[in-house]
Scaffold this motif. Structure first.
Motif, PDB file in Angstrom:
ATOM      1  N   VAL A 228       0.842  -1.201   0.000  1.00  0.00           N
ATOM      2  CA  VAL A 228       0.000   0.000   0.000  1.00  0.00           C
ATOM      3  C   VAL A 228       0.880   1.256   0.000  1.00  0.00           C
ATOM      4  O   VAL A 228       0.634   2.212  -0.746  1.00  0.00           O
ATOM      5  CB  VAL A 228      -0.959   0.005   1.211  1.00  0.00           C
ATOM      6  CG1 VAL A 228      -1.673   1.350   1.340  1.00  0.00           C
ATOM      7  CG2 VAL A 228      -1.967  -1.119   1.089  1.00  0.00           C
ATOM      8  N   LEU A 229       1.929   1.254   0.826  1.00  0.00           N
ATOM      9  CA  LEU A 229       2.843   2.393   0.880  1.00  0.00           C
ATOM     10  C   LEU A 229       3.563   2.584  -0.452  1.00  0.00           C
ATOM     11  O   LEU A 229       3.646   3.709  -0.977  1.00  0.00           O
ATOM     12  CB  LEU A 229       3.862   2.189   2.001  1.00  0.00           C
ATOM     13  CG  LEU A 229       4.974   3.246   2.119  1.00  0.00           C
ATOM     14  CD1 LEU A 229       4.383   4.615   2.424  1.00  0.00           C
ATOM     15  CD2 LEU A 229       5.985   2.850   3.189  1.00  0.00           C
ATOM     16  N   LEU A 230       4.079   1.486  -1.041  1.00  0.00           N
ATOM     17  CA  LEU A 230       4.786   1.574  -2.310  1.00  0.00           C
ATOM     18  C   LEU A 230       3.863   2.045  -3.426  1.00  0.00           C
ATOM     19  O   LEU A 230       4.236   2.901  -4.235  1.00  0.00           O
ATOM     20  CB  LEU A 230       5.393   0.214  -2.668  1.00  0.00           C
ATOM     21  CG  LEU A 230       6.552  -0.267  -1.797  1.00  0.00           C
ATOM     22  CD1 LEU A 230       6.905  -1.708  -2.125  1.00  0.00           C
ATOM     23  CD2 LEU A 230       7.770   0.634  -1.980  1.00  0.00           C
ATOM     24  N   ALA A 231       2.646   1.483  -3.462  1.00  0.00           N
ATOM     25  CA  ALA A 231       1.696   1.876  -4.503  1.00  0.00           C
ATOM     26  C   ALA A 231       1.347   3.350  -4.377  1.00  0.00           C
ATOM     27  O   ALA A 231       1.297   4.083  -5.381  1.00  0.00           O
ATOM     28  CB  ALA A 231       0.438   1.015  -4.409  1.00  0.00           C
ATOM     29  N   GLY A 232       1.116   3.785  -3.153  1.00  0.00           N
ATOM     30  CA  GLY A 232       0.810   5.201  -2.942  1.00  0.00           C
ATOM     31  C   GLY A 232       1.953   6.098  -3.359  1.00  0.00           C
ATOM     32  O   GLY A 232       1.738   7.143  -3.994  1.00  0.00           O
ATOM     33  N   THR A 233       3.189   5.705  -3.036  1.00  0.00           N
ATOM     34  CA  THR A 233       4.359   6.503  -3.397  1.00  0.00           C
ATOM     35  C   THR A 233       4.520   6.590  -4.911  1.00  0.00           C
ATOM     36  O   THR A 233       4.779   7.663  -5.464  1.00  0.00           O
ATOM     37  CB  THR A 233       5.633   5.898  -2.775  1.00  0.00           C
ATOM     38  OG1 THR A 233       5.474   5.795  -1.361  1.00  0.00           O
ATOM     39  CG2 THR A 233       6.840   6.756  -3.086  1.00  0.00           C
ATOM     40  N   ILE A 234       4.330   5.445  -5.597  1.00  0.00           N
ATOM     41  CA  ILE A 234       4.468   5.431  -7.058  1.00  0.00           C
ATOM     42  C   ILE A 234       3.402   6.300  -7.712  1.00  0.00           C
ATOM     43  O   ILE A 234       3.675   7.055  -8.653  1.00  0.00           O
ATOM     44  CB  ILE A 234       4.400   3.982  -7.581  1.00  0.00           C
ATOM     45  CG1 ILE A 234       5.658   3.215  -7.144  1.00  0.00           C
ATOM     46  CG2 ILE A 234       4.265   3.954  -9.098  1.00  0.00           C
ATOM     47  CD1 ILE A 234       5.590   1.725  -7.404  1.00  0.00           C
ATOM     48  N   VAL A 235       2.170   6.216  -7.218  1.00  0.00           N
ATOM     49  CA  VAL A 235       1.093   7.054  -7.759  1.00  0.00           C
ATOM     50  C   VAL A 235       1.432   8.529  -7.576  1.00  0.00           C
ATOM     51  O   VAL A 235       1.238   9.353  -8.492  1.00  0.00           O
ATOM     52  CB  VAL A 235      -0.253   6.711  -7.088  1.00  0.00           C
ATOM     53  CG1 VAL A 235      -1.312   7.764  -7.424  1.00  0.00           C
ATOM     54  CG2 VAL A 235      -0.724   5.336  -7.523  1.00  0.00           C
TER      55      VAL A 235
END
Length: 580
Positions: free
Chosen positions: A553-560
């Motif tokens: 969730v953290l990685l996906a949010g950062t990439i977005v």
């Protein structure tokens, strides 16, 4: 000579008018000075003050320093940190420099893909990468080791990530992007006139590279080495995840241990911070001297495309395999294992049929109040901190660049001091300064936000200063000449012209705040946990499926956020170009 009373009255009226015209400036300056003192000088002052006092008697003393440098158990973490940082800097440079050359100056295939994946490693929190490598290379349970032992029948694992070598490996792959970004920028911006001249005089492409290209970019190599060393010295998450189980302390994990004691040794921890601050300060001074003495590039008068060195067919693919070391080890493998574990009912069973589920994502995003609170806290704290950070940084940069007050350079210097303060040291300072009367801010979001603002203020200040330098003061003078006050001129003229730079700077602050662990580690409470501290706490509980889902969730949010940043900055740049 006699001066008439009318002349004196007119002079007095002019003086009063000038004072009232400048009164808003004085108010702004007072607010800025107070903010810098509270955000930076006050917590750093408490670190120095506490370091000179005894934890038990509160007496003024140098005993903390004597204890540190007379105890091998406290000296050893410093030596371990120096060894770790030295090897991380060495390997990061040995990998990052040729990687940058391959991407920027060779005809290696898929250069764009390699660049994108390497920068993905840059935005990936290193402690999340360490978690991925625990799942891959823990001695008995890591999937690479269990697969190896199953296939070979060996009783010994292939890897053990819980070692100093394993920690050097993980720190290196997430530090290479610093060297890569600096050196590739130097190669990309380097004009080719000197290379043309060398080849005209008969030098071959390899001799030209060694005698012209590499020397011109050498300051970038040195600065990349220094930044990598500082990263190796100041990282907390990776050593906490990988070296703590192996009982190998470094400075940052030793600081955490001081706080976990009962009662915590706060004054001793303050003294223990000082050698770390001294090392980083000296290295940043050396970096500044290098940048002041040499330039990264020689800029020619013509805008020309960088000439690529033609590699042979075999060399191109060998170069590609080398270039994929960091993307594979820092992005592809950790992301893949985290995703698979997050989709597993029990990660120890491995990625087999019947072991897949979305339950952990439902748990993280819907069922678990703690995780939902941390997601909201991360976004809210990062948004508020980035906004205030940019506001303060831009105002300080404006005062400094336009020299609107005496001592404006001092404000600029104060705003950049946190760049030499490791995050975990600043966390110690904020804990000491603001968890006692009259503030009593422990457990409040205000404390975490303030620490984030102080930590990333140098980025905001640097971005603001760079943007303001590109705006002619003539426009501001013209506005003031027709009656606009200083505040109105700044808000109506300067700020709109800075819009693209402000958006870019805000994102440059927001993104690292989202993935910051060391600054928040001593300051959060269960109600103010952010995503990074929650992942750290979950890992200590051994809940790897939950940790993996939260990390994704953290990685996906950062990439977005990074993709949105590129989109917004790109649109801003196009609008600026169209309006010129």
């Amino acid at each position: 000579m006699t001066v008439s009373s009318g002349t004196l009255q007119e002079a007095a009226a002019t003086s009063r008018r000038a004072f009232f015209e400048r009164f808003p400036r004085y108010i702004v300056i007072a607010i800025v000075v107070a903010a810098l003192l509270l955000l930076i000088a006050h917590p750093l002052g408490w670190i120095v003050w506490n370091s000179l006092h005894d934890d038990k008697t509160q007496a003024l003393t140098l005993a903390n320093y004597q204890r540190i440098f007379s105890s091998m158990s406290l000296i050893q973490p410093m030596l371990n940190s120096l060894l770790l940082a030295s090897l991380v800097a060495l390997f990061s440079t040995l990998i990052g420099v040729p990687l940058a050359w391959l991407v920027s100056r060779s005809n290696m295939p898929f250069r764009g893909l390699v660049r994108a994946l390497t920068m993905a490693a840059f935005v990936t929190p290193s402690f999340v990468g360490a978690l991925g490598w625990i799942l891959l290379a823990a001695p008995r349970s890591g999937w690479l080791n269990t697969g190896f032992m199953y296939l070979t029948g060996s009783a010994e694992p292939l890897f053990n990530i819980y070692t100093l070598i394993g920690t050097i490996f993980v720190c290196t792959i997430y530090t290479v992007p610093y060297t890569f970004a600096l050196v590739s920028s130097a190669f990309d911006e380097m004009a080719v006139e000197l290379e043309d001249a060398a080849q005209t005089l008969g030098a071959g492409k390899w001799r030209t590279m060694m005698s012209i290209t590499i020397p011109l970019a050498s300051p970038a190599f040195l600065v990349g080495f220094i930044l990598s060393f500082i990263q190796g010295m100041t990282l907390f998450g990776v050593p906490a995840f990988l070296l703590t189980p192996a009982r190998i302390p470094v400075v940052t994990t030793q600081l955490a241990e001081f706080y976990q004691m009962f009662p915590p040794e706060i004054y001793l921890s303050a003294a223990y911070c000082m050698p770390l601050v001294l090392v980083t300060a000296v290295l940043f001074y050396v970096r500044k001297r290098i940048l002041g003495r040499k330039q990264f590039t020689t800029i020619g008068g013509k805008s020309r495309r960088t000439r690529l060195v033609e590699l042979g067919r075999g060399a191109r693919w060998i170069g590609f395999l080398f270039a994929m070391i960091v993307p594979v080890t820092a992005v592809i493998l950790p992301y893949a294992v985290l995703l698979l574990v997050s989709l597993s009912k029990a990660w120890g069973m491995g990625p087999v049929a019947g072991n897949f589920t979305l339950e952990w994502y439902r748990w993280a995003l819907i069922d678990n109040a703690e995780t939902k609170r941390a997601i909201v806290n991360s976004l809210v704290y990062a948004g508020i901190a980035a906004s205030f950070c940019m506001l303060l940084g831009v105002v300080v940069a404006y005062l400094s660049e336009r020299r609107l007050m005496r001592g404006a350079a001092v404000l600029g210097a104060l705003a950049t001091i946190p760049i030499i303060i490791p995050g975990i040291v600043l966390s110690v300072g904020y804990f000491s300064a603001y968890t006692r009367p009259p503030f009593n801010l422990y457990g409040s979001g205000i404390l975490v936000i303030a620490a984030f603002i102080a930590t990333f203020l140098p980025i905001a200040y640097s971005q603001g200063a760079a943007t303001i330098k590109g705006i002619s003061p003539d426009l501001e003078r013209a506005a003031r000449s027709v009656g606009a006050g200083e505040i109105r001129t700044f808000t109506r003229i300067t700020v709109p012209l800075m819009r693209a730079g402000l958006v870019s700077g805000w994102l440059l602050v927001f993104i690292p705040i989202i993935r910051e662990l060391s600054v928040a580690i001593f300051l959060v409470s269960p109600k103010t946990n952010v995503m990074t501290t929650l992942i750290y706490n979950f890992k200590d509980g051994g809940r790897y499926e939950a940790v993996a889902a939260t990390s994704i969730v953290l990685l996906a949010g950062t990439i977005v956020i990074v993709l949105l940043a590129r989109l917004l900055v790109g649109q801003g740049s196009r609008r600026t170009s169209n309006s010129v």
